[in-house]
Scaffold this active site. Sequence first.
Site, mmCIF file in Angstrom:
data_model
loop_
_atom_site.group_PDB
_atom_site.id
_atom_site.type_symbol
_atom_site.label_atom_id
_atom_site.label_comp_id
_atom_site.label_asym_id
_atom_site.label_seq_id
_atom_site.Cartn_x
_atom_site.Cartn_y
_atom_site.Cartn_z
ATOM 1 N N ASP A 37 0.573 -0.989 -0.141
ATOM 2 C CA ASP A 37 -0.080 0.007 0.081
ATOM 3 C C ASP A 37 0.719 1.213 0.098
ATOM 4 O O ASP A 37 0.421 2.268 0.488
ATOM 5 C CB ASP A 37 -1.028 0.095 1.240
ATOM 6 C CG ASP A 37 -0.037 0.006 2.507
ATOM 7 O OD1 ASP A 37 1.028 -0.452 2.346
ATOM 8 O OD2 ASP A 37 -0.682 -0.043 3.502
ATOM 9 N N HIS A 240 24.409 12.677 -16.882
ATOM 10 C CA HIS A 240 22.988 12.457 -16.089
ATOM 11 C C HIS A 240 23.492 11.835 -14.770
ATOM 12 O O HIS A 240 22.924 10.929 -14.312
ATOM 13 C CB HIS A 240 22.046 11.615 -17.001
ATOM 14 C CG HIS A 240 21.434 12.709 -17.856
ATOM 15 N ND1 HIS A 240 20.724 12.119 -18.815
ATOM 16 C CD2 HIS A 240 21.437 14.072 -17.874
ATOM 17 C CE1 HIS A 240 20.376 13.157 -19.767
ATOM 18 N NE2 HIS A 240 20.714 14.510 -18.944
ATOM 19 N N ASP A 257 24.218 20.181 -10.359
ATOM 20 C CA ASP A 257 22.992 20.558 -11.118
ATOM 21 C C ASP A 257 21.803 20.246 -10.370
ATOM 22 O O ASP A 257 21.522 19.164 -10.159
ATOM 23 C CB ASP A 257 23.170 19.641 -12.531
ATOM 24 C CG ASP A 257 22.227 20.272 -13.424
ATOM 25 O OD1 ASP A 257 21.143 20.858 -13.039
ATOM 26 O OD2 ASP A 257 22.256 19.766 -14.553
ATOM 27 N N ASP A 268 16.318 25.595 -12.337
ATOM 28 C CA ASP A 268 17.400 24.540 -12.867
ATOM 29 C C ASP A 268 18.512 25.253 -12.864
ATOM 30 O O ASP A 268 18.801 25.993 -13.898
ATOM 31 C CB ASP A 268 16.824 23.901 -14.360
ATOM 32 C CG ASP A 268 17.833 23.017 -15.047
ATOM 33 O OD1 ASP A 268 18.716 22.454 -14.280
ATOM 34 O OD2 ASP A 268 17.391 22.749 -16.237
ATOM 35 N N HIS A 347 26.118 18.609 -25.569
ATOM 36 C CA HIS A 347 24.614 18.596 -25.382
ATOM 37 C C HIS A 347 24.118 20.307 -25.883
ATOM 38 O O HIS A 347 25.148 20.917 -26.445
ATOM 39 C CB HIS A 347 24.461 18.402 -23.916
ATOM 40 C CG HIS A 347 24.931 19.466 -22.999
ATOM 41 N ND1 HIS A 347 24.580 20.628 -22.642
ATOM 42 C CD2 HIS A 347 26.011 19.001 -21.978
ATOM 43 C CE1 HIS A 347 25.250 21.116 -21.696
ATOM 44 N NE2 HIS A 347 26.061 20.334 -21.514
ATOM 45 N N HIS A 351 17.008 24.640 -22.901
ATOM 46 C CA HIS A 351 15.639 24.148 -23.000
ATOM 47 C C HIS A 351 14.455 24.981 -22.344
ATOM 48 O O HIS A 351 14.717 26.001 -21.431
ATOM 49 C CB HIS A 351 15.481 22.582 -22.389
ATOM 50 C CG HIS A 351 16.099 22.561 -20.798
ATOM 51 N ND1 HIS A 351 15.319 23.031 -19.832
ATOM 52 C CD2 HIS A 351 17.244 22.518 -20.503
ATOM 53 C CE1 HIS A 351 15.999 22.930 -18.781
ATOM 54 N NE2 HIS A 351 17.019 22.384 -19.073
ATOM 55 N N HIS A 358 12.112 20.167 -18.261
ATOM 56 C CA HIS A 358 12.206 20.226 -19.761
ATOM 57 C C HIS A 358 10.937 20.512 -20.150
ATOM 58 O O HIS A 358 10.204 19.769 -20.677
ATOM 59 C CB HIS A 358 13.033 19.092 -20.137
ATOM 60 C CG HIS A 358 14.259 18.827 -19.941
ATOM 61 N ND1 HIS A 358 14.951 17.630 -20.377
ATOM 62 C CD2 HIS A 358 15.327 19.539 -19.554
ATOM 63 C CE1 HIS A 358 16.281 17.809 -19.815
ATOM 64 N NE2 HIS A 358 16.277 19.021 -19.234
ATOM 65 N N GLU A 381 22.995 26.768 -20.639
ATOM 66 C CA GLU A 381 23.688 25.970 -19.697
ATOM 67 C C GLU A 381 24.833 25.280 -20.593
ATOM 68 O O GLU A 381 24.998 24.204 -20.813
ATOM 69 C CB GLU A 381 22.978 24.651 -19.236
ATOM 70 C CG GLU A 381 21.955 24.196 -20.331
ATOM 71 C CD GLU A 381 21.244 23.038 -19.309
ATOM 72 O OE1 GLU A 381 21.978 22.137 -18.841
ATOM 73 O OE2 GLU A 381 20.052 23.078 -19.420
ATOM 74 N N TYR A 385 33.356 19.102 -20.874
ATOM 75 C CA TYR A 385 33.423 17.654 -20.420
ATOM 76 C C TYR A 385 34.943 17.040 -20.883
ATOM 77 O O TYR A 385 34.794 16.631 -22.387
ATOM 78 C CB TYR A 385 32.260 16.941 -20.432
ATOM 79 C CG TYR A 385 31.144 17.864 -20.308
ATOM 80 C CD1 TYR A 385 30.644 17.821 -18.964
ATOM 81 C CD2 TYR A 385 30.294 18.377 -21.320
ATOM 82 C CE1 TYR A 385 29.528 18.730 -18.518
ATOM 83 C CE2 TYR A 385 29.305 19.191 -21.015
ATOM 84 C CZ TYR A 385 28.966 19.283 -19.675
ATOM 85 O OH TYR A 385 27.838 20.180 -19.433
ATOM 86 N N ARG A 403 29.999 22.864 -15.940
ATOM 87 C CA ARG A 403 28.813 23.502 -16.576
ATOM 88 C C ARG A 403 28.334 24.602 -15.752
ATOM 89 O O ARG A 403 28.383 24.571 -14.289
ATOM 90 C CB ARG A 403 27.551 22.359 -16.688
ATOM 91 C CG ARG A 403 26.465 22.958 -17.369
ATOM 92 C CD ARG A 403 25.404 21.781 -17.917
ATOM 93 N NE ARG A 403 24.878 21.103 -16.778
ATOM 94 C CZ ARG A 403 25.342 19.494 -16.635
ATOM 95 N NH1 ARG A 403 26.281 19.227 -17.483
ATOM 96 N NH2 ARG A 403 24.887 18.909 -15.697
ATOM 97 N N GLU A 405 24.937 27.009 -15.551
ATOM 98 C CA GLU A 405 23.509 26.955 -15.880
ATOM 99 C C GLU A 405 22.725 28.181 -15.155
ATOM 100 O O GLU A 405 22.567 28.100 -14.057
ATOM 101 C CB GLU A 405 22.874 25.550 -15.830
ATOM 102 C CG GLU A 405 21.355 25.705 -16.138
ATOM 103 C CD GLU A 405 20.704 24.128 -16.242
ATOM 104 O OE1 GLU A 405 21.246 23.530 -15.311
ATOM 105 O OE2 GLU A 405 19.820 23.993 -17.015
HETATM 106 N N1 GLY Z 1 19.390 18.924 -15.143
HETATM 107 C C1 GLY Z 1 18.760 18.790 -16.382
HETATM 108 C C2 GLY Z 1 19.143 19.942 -17.128
HETATM 109 O O1 GLY Z 1 20.077 20.738 -16.811
HETATM 110 O O2 GLY Z 1 18.678 19.967 -18.313
HETATM 111 MN MN MN Z 2 20.304 21.395 -14.987
HETATM 112 MN MN MN Z 3 18.927 22.333 -17.544
#
Ligand code: GLY
Ligand code: MN
Ligand code: MN
Length: 436
Positions: A37, A240, A257, A268, A347, A351, A358, A381, A385, A403, A405
């Site tokens: 449950d 990721h 991140d 984000d 990448h 986004h 996203h 972002e 790497y 990175r 962002e």
């Molecule tokens: N953490 C996912 C992105 O930065 O898009």
């Molecule tokens: Mn991110």
């Molecule tokens: Mn992002």
Amino acid sequence: MITRAEFSKRRKRLMAMADEQSILIIPSANERLRSKDTTYPFRQDSDFWYLTGFNEPEALLVMVPGRSKGECLLFCRERDADKEAWDGPRVGPEAAVEALAMDDAYPISDLDDILPGLLEGRSRVYYHYGRDSDFDLTLMGWLNRVRAQKRLGAEPPHEFLELGHLLDELRLFKSAGEIALMRRSAEIAVEAQIAAMQATPQARYEYEVEAALQHVYRRRNAVPSYEPIVGSGPNACVLHYRANNAPVKKGDLLLCDAGAEYALYASDITRTWPVSGRFNPAQKALYQRVLDAHQAAIQAARVGAAYDVIHSTAVSVLTEGLLSLGLLKGSLKNALATESYKKFYMHKTGHWLGLDVHDVGEYKLGGKSRQLEPGMVFTIEPGLYIAPGTPGVPAKYQGIGIRIEDDILMTKNGPENLTVGVPATVDAIEALMAKP
Ligand code: GLY
Ligand code: MN
Ligand code: MN
């Protein structure tokens, strides 16, 4: 807070886009069983929330534009004293009409009786086909019941259209109410990043840095908008990475991140900082290239500019940086044409951001990158790497992932950085981390 009137206005706008011959069907999220449950944490479906502001599972919004007996219908769970004693209160169909400004509301258990009648006589069905196979089958069952009545004069729908084609476009442009919530989400994520940065020199494992983030989110009534990525040393090169369980080492960088979800709106942010609080010269050299790209990309975000320009600007500056450090050879033109930079930057530069991290919305219209407009919110972002063991790369750069962002609101006066409060320059990061 989003008002009841705003939720109602969104439904009206969507119905106006869909025309009078249509019916729109939007199910809520459902609780998912983890074991016995015990359920996974419930998170409302973003589209359903956007159109209702109703946070219960087992519900369905049906919109029937122009229907004289009511256009906006909600199906939801009935009140149940026993169940509510265990799981908390339910709104119930009786109260839902007033609370959510619906035209009518019914028990979810009446769906099978009512839906075929609503589909009959409508020519188009807007729905997210293929998202939930159980619900797809249920919808097909209702359609087949209408089709079976054709000889008796029933008119089944004959056009089946993707709901996102209309709804995503609405969600892409944030209202003043949404922007206020996104500012709060950003502010919480900023506070969390700063706490994580300051906790790092004392941390022994990545998860201790993550704990500093989580402490801020929960203290401010937020949750993570996705699983935080806390990667130190070479783990930062795993885009990721989510294990967050490695020991942190003094000489390494740490990539964090992480974003908050506040009132269902996401932020984000990524920052990358030295575990010790001081960058070494090689780390600093790479870091400055990413920061240059980040700042140039933000400057490129102008109303009327193509969305793509953000990425192409970041790619140019990063590639110039890689050439200047000797990590790529040849001319800038050639490196861009052959995409040799992709070995270190694989990448995209951002986004859309909103109810989902996203978020929904087309990036291209008619085959071309769409133009930036006020009210859009997106991330910028860029990163570099250098995976360990990359051939032809000096040892001092190996195993470094960086990175940076931020969350950008497009305004008519230019880009507004909602997450500018987290230090991003080498000096500002070192100064913050040197504070007792
Ligand atoms: N953490 C996912 C992105 O930065 O898009
Ligand atoms: Mn991110
Ligand atoms: Mn992002």
